[in-house]
Design a protein around this motif. Sequence first.
Motif, short mmCIF file in Angstrom:
data_model
loop_
_atom_site.label_atom_id
_atom_site.label_comp_id
_atom_site.label_asym_id
_atom_site.label_seq_id
_atom_site.Cartn_x
_atom_site.Cartn_y
_atom_site.Cartn_z
N VAL B 217 0.85 -1.20 0.00
CA VAL B 217 0.00 0.00 0.00
C VAL B 217 0.88 1.25 0.00
N ARG B 220 1.98 1.64 -3.47
CA ARG B 220 0.81 2.04 -4.27
C ARG B 220 0.56 3.54 -4.13
N SER B 221 0.58 4.04 -2.87
CA SER B 221 0.21 5.44 -2.67
C SER B 221 1.35 6.38 -3.04
N LEU B 247 -4.87 -5.36 -4.59
CA LEU B 247 -4.48 -3.95 -4.64
C LEU B 247 -4.39 -3.44 -6.07
N ARG B 364 8.29 6.15 4.06
CA ARG B 364 7.01 5.96 3.38
C ARG B 364 6.16 4.92 4.09
N ALA B 367 4.80 6.33 7.37
CA ALA B 367 3.71 7.29 7.13
C ALA B 367 2.43 6.55 6.72
N THR B 368 2.59 5.49 5.95
CA THR B 368 1.42 4.70 5.56
C THR B 368 0.79 4.06 6.78
N ASP B 371 -1.33 6.38 8.73
CA ASP B 371 -2.64 6.58 8.11
C ASP B 371 -3.57 5.38 8.28
#
Lengths: 506, 506
Positions: B217, B220-221, B247, B364, B367-368, B371
Amino acid sequence: MVQCVVQFASPTVDQWQTATVISLGILDRSSAIPLHEQIAHGLRAAVLSGRVGVGDAVPSTRALAADLGVARGTVVAAYEILAGEGYLLTTPGGGTVVADIVVQPAVVRPAVVRPAVVRPAVGRAASVATPETVPDAQVDLSPGRPRTEGVADAAWRSAWRRAAALDPEPDVDDARGDGVLRAEIARHLGRTRGLDVAADDVLVTAGTSDAMLLTLVSLRSANARKPLRVGIEDPGYPRVRMILRRLGIEPVPIPVRVKSGLDLDALARQRGLDALIVTPNHHYPLGSRLDADQRARLLTWATREDVLVIEDDYDSEFPHGRAPLPPLSLLDPSRVVLIGSLSKVLTPAVRCGWVVASGAAGERIRATREDLDLPVSLVQQHALALYLAEGDLARHAARRRRDYRHRRRLLLEAFADLPDVELTATDGGLHAVVLLRGRDVVAEREIVAEVAARGIRVEPLSRYAVSQAASPLPAGIVFGYAAPSTVVLLEAVGVMIDVLRAHVDR
Amino acid sequence: MVQCVVQFASPTVDQWQTATVISLGILDRSSAIPLHEQIAHGLRAAVLSGRVGVGDAVPSTRALAADLGVARGTVVAAYEILAGEGYLLTTPGGGTVVADIVVQPAVVRPAVVRPAVVRPAVGRAASVATPETVPDAQVDLSPGRPRTEGVADAAWRSAWRRAAALDPEPDVDDARGDGVLRAEIARHLGRTRGLDVAADDVLVTAGTSDAMLLTLVSLRSANARKPLRVGIEDPGYPRVRMILRRLGIEPVPIPVRVKSGLDLDALARQRGLDALIVTPNHHYPLGSRLDADQRARLLTWATREDVLVIEDDYDSEFPHGRAPLPPLSLLDPSRVVLIGSLSKVLTPAVRCGWVVASGAAGERIRATREDLDLPVSLVQQHALALYLAEGDLARHAARRRRDYRHRRRLLLEAFADLPDVELTATDGGLHAVVLLRGRDVVAEREIVAEVAARGIRVEPLSRYAVSQAASPLPAGIVFGYAAPSTVVLLEAVGVMIDVLRAHVDR
C-alpha cells in the motif's frame, strides 16, 4: 433523612484491623440530587478531608446499603462515580480502597481541586480551577479515548489467563475469525443495537481502521480498472480520508450541517458514487443523528444509485440524551455494511472490531479477507470471547455508561452560563463539541493553542473539515471527556472555560 | 557402557508417592547413535510397553543425568525428542509426565505404530504403516505450520498474565508498535540473523501478510496514478499474488529453477518493475538459497533499475543442513525491506511480524502505517515483549530447532531408498518437497488425492506455480513436517511413501 456512619478498614500489620468511622452526613430522600450522588458526595468529602487514608478499604456495598437503608445498586453507583473520579480503586484482590489521589496525573493538585469536586452539583464544578494548577503535564482530551482504568479487573485477567493457557493453534482456520467470538459479537449487537445478526455474517477485524481498509480493498478489487469515488461526511473522521487516499480512491465530501446533519439534498445530486461512508447514529464529530425519515431517504437514494453504504457505528453503546435508533443496516442489510469496534466501549488497545455484511457485499468482503489474511491474534480472540460470553463486557459498559453520563451532566453545567458558546454532540458517546459563535478559524486555532500551552490537548473542529468551501463550518473545539479521572477532567475543563472567557473579553 | 534404571513417580492420593523403576537398557558410548537418542529410545520403549503409566512424572533432567553419568543437556535433548513425539508432556506446574498417547489425533493407533517408533534409527521408521491405520481423521501436513504443543508453558502464561494485568491504554501512541517489543525484535534479528537493526527501523505488524499489505500500500500510494508492476517468484508464495491482485498491482513472474534458484538472467531482462518480492534465504517452496554472488547480482540489478526489494525472511530461524547467510537487507538496508514474523518460530496464532525498513522506503512505510493505523493488540505486544525479553523465545526456538532437525533426519532416511523420488528443500525451515522424476501434473494431482483419501493433507507443487508456461516445474509434493507429533508424522509419511511406491509400480 438518615444520619449515618461509614466504617473504613485500614491496613496495618495484620490487614484490615483498625477501622475509621466517619459520618456520611445526612441523606435527603426529598432532594432533587439522586441518593447515589449524595452518598458519593459524602464519601468524597471524607477522602478529601483526610479523615480516611490512602489504602483504606471502603465497606462492602451490601453492608453500606444495609446501614443506609438504600438499595445496593445505589451504593454501587456511588462507588462507581468515585472510582471514575479516581478517588477509589479496585484492588487485584477484589476489594475497593481509597486511591492515592496525589499520584494521579500531575495536573491534579488536591488543595486547589477540593472545593470544585466537593460540590459538583452546586456551582460550575470546574470554575475554581486556576492556571497555576495545570503544570507542564499533558492532559489528553483528544476525542475517542475511553476511560481504561479498571478494565484490567479480575474478570479481564481471568479471561486472558485462560486464553493464554491454550496451546496457540498452528494455523488460522477461518479468516472471518473465531466462531465463538463472532457469535458473541452478534449477541452484543443484538443487545446493544437491536440487531438480529447471524454469526456467519460477522467478520472479526483489528478495529475500525482494519474493517474500513478491508471493506474498501474489497470494493477496489471488485472494480479493478475503474477509478473509484466514495462519499464521505464533511466534516468527518480524518482517518477515513487517509485510508481512501492510500488506496487511490477519490473521496467525495458530502456536507454535514450542525443542526440538520448530513445534507441529503446535496447527496441526492450525487451521481456515480461507488460507496458512502456515514456515521448516522452519532455523527463524528458534530453529534447529529439521522432520523427515521432521513434514513429512508438515504437508503432510497443508495438503492437507486446502487451505492454500498458503509455505516460506521463507532460509539453507540453510549446513548445519553435520547433513546438510540437501530442502525441503518437493520433497514437494508444487503445494502449496508456495518462497522463497529470495542475501542470505545472497552479500549482501543485490543484492536478488535467487526464488519457485519451479508449478500453479495458480504461474499466479496469475506473473499478479500481470505486473500489478505486475518490480522487478529487468536489468543486475544479467545480472551475476548470469554470476556463477552461471561457478561463482563456488558457489565463494564453499564459502569462506563453511568460514569460518562455523570461526566456529561457536569459538563453541561460547567458550560451552561458561558456566553457565545454552545456545548453540543453530547447526546451520546464520549466526546463533546464547543461551538464558538461569531468566532473564526483563527480564533479557534488560538484557543486550542492557548489551552495546549496550559497542558491540555483538545482539537480544533476545522481539523475534521474536508473542504472548507463546500461546507462552511462554525469555529469549534472538539474534546473527549472519558479518559482522565473526573477530577482531572473538571480541572482541565476549567482551564478551557478560562481561556474561552478570556477570548470573549477581548 | 552404563546399565541404569529410571524412577518414575506416579500420582496417587498423595501426589508422587509411588515410584516405578524401569531399566533403561544399556547406553553405548561407542555407538554411532547419539547418547540422547539412545536415552530417548529406552524411555520410549518403557512408555510403549506400558511399564510406566499415563501421568507418571519422569525424573528431573539433573537427577537422570547424574544417574546416567551424562551431561544434563543430553537428557534435555532426549526429553525434547519424546515431547516432540507426543510421549511426554510438560504440565502447567512445570513437571514432565508421560502423555496419554491414545488421545493423540485419531491417526495414531499405538498397536501398529509401536514397532515403527521404537526403532526410528534402524529401518525406515514409517514403512510399517498400513492403510488401515489411517482412518477418516485428517492429518494436516500442509506446509508452514509449526508445532505449537507446549508453547503455552509457564513462561508463556506468565508473560500474558502480566500483560493482562496492566490497564489497557486508551490510545495507540506509536503506530510503529510498542517500543520495548520493537527493541526486542531488533535484538532477535541480531541474534538469529546477524543484523544490526535500530529499534526505530522496526515496525510491528500483524504477521507477514499485514507486513506485505502495508509495504505494498505504501508503494501504491507513492505512485498514485501509475500502474504498478511487482516481480514475484515463480513458483512462489500464493498469498503474495492474492494481495497484489487485491491492490490492483500487476504481478510479474520471475522463474525459479529447482537447482539454481531465482533466474537472474530472466530478472536482468526485466525493465520497469517497481518492486521485487523474494525469499532469498530459503526459497518458498523449493528451498534453494541465493549465494553471495547471486545476491550481489540481484542488488546490482535492483540499484540500476531503482527497484525496491522486499525480502520475505519467513523461516530462517531454522537452518538445518548448512550455515545461514545473512539477509539481503544487511547488504543494502536502504534498498531492501525485510519482512519476518513469529509465525514459524512460535505460532501464527499471535499474528505478529515485522517490517525492517530504513531510508526513504522506511519513511514511506511509517507514514502509511500512521494513516492505516496499527492492527496489533497492545496487550499482545506487551506479552510478547516480556516473552522475548526474558529469553523464552530463544529457548523455545532452540528446542524446536532440535526437534525439527530430528524430524528432518528421519524424513531423509524414510525417503532415501525410494526410486524416482528426491526429497528436497530440507536445508532449513519446516517443510520439504518430494520431487517426482518423470511424472507430470496429472500424476502429482493423483498422488495428492490418494494421500488425501487416506486422511493426510499435502499440497501439489503446481499450486505454487504462477505460470506453467514461463517456468516448467517438475511434479512434486509439498508437505510440512513440524505440526503433528513425530509419531503421527512418521505414520503419515509412511502412507505417502506407500502411495508413491504404488505409483512407481503402475
